[in-house]
Scaffold this motif. Structure first.
Motif, short mmCIF file in Angstrom:
data_model
loop_
_atom_site.label_atom_id
_atom_site.label_comp_id
_atom_site.label_asym_id
_atom_site.label_seq_id
_atom_site.Cartn_x
_atom_site.Cartn_y
_atom_site.Cartn_z
N ALA A 102 19.26 16.63 -36.58
CA ALA A 102 17.96 16.04 -36.16
C ALA A 102 17.21 15.45 -37.35
CB ALA A 102 17.26 17.47 -35.63
N ALA A 103 17.82 15.88 -38.76
CA ALA A 103 17.03 15.37 -39.96
C ALA A 103 17.69 13.97 -40.27
CB ALA A 103 17.11 16.52 -41.06
N ILE A 104 19.05 14.21 -40.24
CA ILE A 104 19.42 12.81 -41.07
C ILE A 104 20.50 12.19 -40.05
CG2 ILE A 104 19.26 13.73 -43.49
CD1 ILE A 104 22.15 14.50 -43.46
N GLY A 105 20.95 12.45 -38.99
CA GLY A 105 21.66 11.74 -38.10
C GLY A 105 23.15 12.54 -38.20
N ARG A 106 23.87 11.93 -37.32
CA ARG A 106 25.26 12.42 -37.30
C ARG A 106 26.21 11.63 -38.40
NH1 ARG A 106 26.84 16.11 -33.34
NH2 ARG A 106 25.23 16.06 -31.88
N PRO A 107 27.26 12.21 -38.83
CA PRO A 107 28.13 11.75 -39.95
C PRO A 107 28.66 10.61 -39.44
CG PRO A 107 28.88 13.82 -39.02
CD PRO A 107 27.74 13.41 -38.19
N ALA A 108 29.54 9.66 -40.41
CA ALA A 108 30.21 8.64 -40.09
C ALA A 108 31.31 8.97 -39.46
CB ALA A 108 30.41 7.64 -41.28
N SER A 109 31.94 10.11 -39.93
CA SER A 109 33.21 10.92 -39.68
C SER A 109 33.13 12.15 -40.01
CB SER A 109 34.63 10.03 -40.03
OG SER A 109 34.50 10.32 -41.42
N SER A 110 34.06 13.06 -39.49
CA SER A 110 34.13 14.44 -39.59
C SER A 110 35.66 15.03 -39.35
CB SER A 110 33.25 15.38 -38.78
OG SER A 110 33.52 15.34 -37.45
N ASP A 111 36.03 16.31 -39.99
CA ASP A 111 37.30 16.79 -39.63
C ASP A 111 37.08 18.35 -39.91
OD1 ASP A 111 37.77 17.29 -42.44
OD2 ASP A 111 38.59 15.46 -42.68
N TYR A 112 38.25 19.01 -39.00
CA TYR A 112 37.76 20.51 -39.18
C TYR A 112 39.38 21.04 -39.30
CZ TYR A 112 33.09 20.21 -37.25
OH TYR A 112 31.77 19.62 -37.31
N ALA A 113 39.37 22.11 -40.06
CA ALA A 113 40.64 22.73 -40.40
C ALA A 113 40.38 24.38 -40.34
CB ALA A 113 41.14 22.54 -41.51
N GLU A 121 36.40 27.77 -38.41
CA GLU A 121 36.94 26.54 -38.80
C GLU A 121 36.05 25.88 -39.88
OE1 GLU A 121 39.03 24.14 -35.49
OE2 GLU A 121 36.94 24.17 -35.30
N ASP A 122 36.60 25.37 -40.84
CA ASP A 122 35.74 24.77 -41.99
C ASP A 122 35.63 23.27 -41.65
OD1 ASP A 122 35.61 26.98 -43.74
OD2 ASP A 122 37.75 26.65 -44.57
N GLY A 123 34.77 22.59 -41.59
CA GLY A 123 34.35 21.35 -41.33
C GLY A 123 34.05 20.56 -42.47
N ASN A 124 34.40 19.22 -42.66
CA ASN A 124 33.68 18.20 -43.44
C ASN A 124 32.99 17.16 -42.84
OD1 ASN A 124 35.32 19.78 -45.47
ND2 ASN A 124 36.99 18.76 -44.99
N LEU A 125 31.60 16.94 -43.06
CA LEU A 125 31.14 15.91 -42.41
C LEU A 125 30.86 14.79 -43.25
CD1 LEU A 125 28.48 18.18 -40.63
CD2 LEU A 125 30.43 17.43 -39.81
N TYR A 126 31.26 13.58 -43.31
CA TYR A 126 31.14 12.42 -44.06
C TYR A 126 30.22 11.60 -43.72
CZ TYR A 126 35.96 14.33 -45.12
OH TYR A 126 36.97 15.18 -45.35
N TYR A 127 29.11 11.68 -44.73
CA TYR A 127 28.03 10.78 -44.67
C TYR A 127 28.44 9.57 -45.55
CZ TYR A 127 25.57 13.85 -41.69
OH TYR A 127 25.09 14.72 -40.59
N ASP A 128 27.44 8.78 -45.56
CA ASP A 128 27.53 7.53 -46.90
C ASP A 128 27.08 7.97 -48.13
OD1 ASP A 128 28.34 5.02 -47.69
OD2 ASP A 128 26.16 4.08 -47.18
#
Length: 147
Positions: A102-113, A121-128
């Motif tokens: 809600a504050a900064i928007g959705r990431p450009a991409s993400s992955d979970y393992a 699961e650990d998540g990586n949210l990739y922003y610019d």
């Protein structure tokens, strides 16, 4: 036999050390070229260049007269916006990821393992310009770290 074996080992060690070395060729890339020099002092020459205050002063203004100059705000640049989003994201560490979205928007991409720390699961949210690390378990995802 022992002497021959020792001699062969010594030669192999010598060759392996020589194979790892590199030979620099001066002048090939300009780094070692003595003819290429950079100026050592970048200070303005006092004889040829006026001081900064004189450059920025209007030509018709008196030198001692007070000047009403409003400070100019620096132009917004992209790196400042990225760091602001990163700083905002860092404020959501420990919070639910939906508040971050809600504050900064959705990431450009993400992955979970699968996580090595728990059953989730650990998540990586990739922003610019930065990455947000999360932990997702039982339908809830929490912000863990911002890098």
């Amino acid at each position: 036999m022992k002497k021959l074996f020792a001699l062969i080992l010594a030669v192999l060690m010598l060759l392996s050390m020589a194979a790892c070395g590199t030979m620099e060729q001066p002048g090939a890339d300009g780094e070692n070229d003595p003819a290429v020099t950079e100026p050592k002092n970048a200070e303005p020459n006092a004889e040829n260049e006026p001081a900064d205050a004189e450059k920025n002063a209007p030509a018709d203004a008196e030198p001692d007269a007070p000047q009403n100059v409003e400070p100019q705000q620096p132009a917004e640049s992209q790196p400042a916006a990225v760091s602001a989003d990163k700083a905002t994201a860092a404020g959501y560490v420990g919070a639910d990821v939906s508040a971050l979205y809600a504050a900064i928007g959705r990431p450009a991409s993400s992955d979970y393992a699968p996580s090595c720390l728990g059953t989730g699961e650990d998540g990586n949210l990739y922003y610019d310009g930065f990455t947000v690390y999360t932990y997702r378990e039982n339908g809830s995802e929490t912000v863990q770290y911002v890098e």
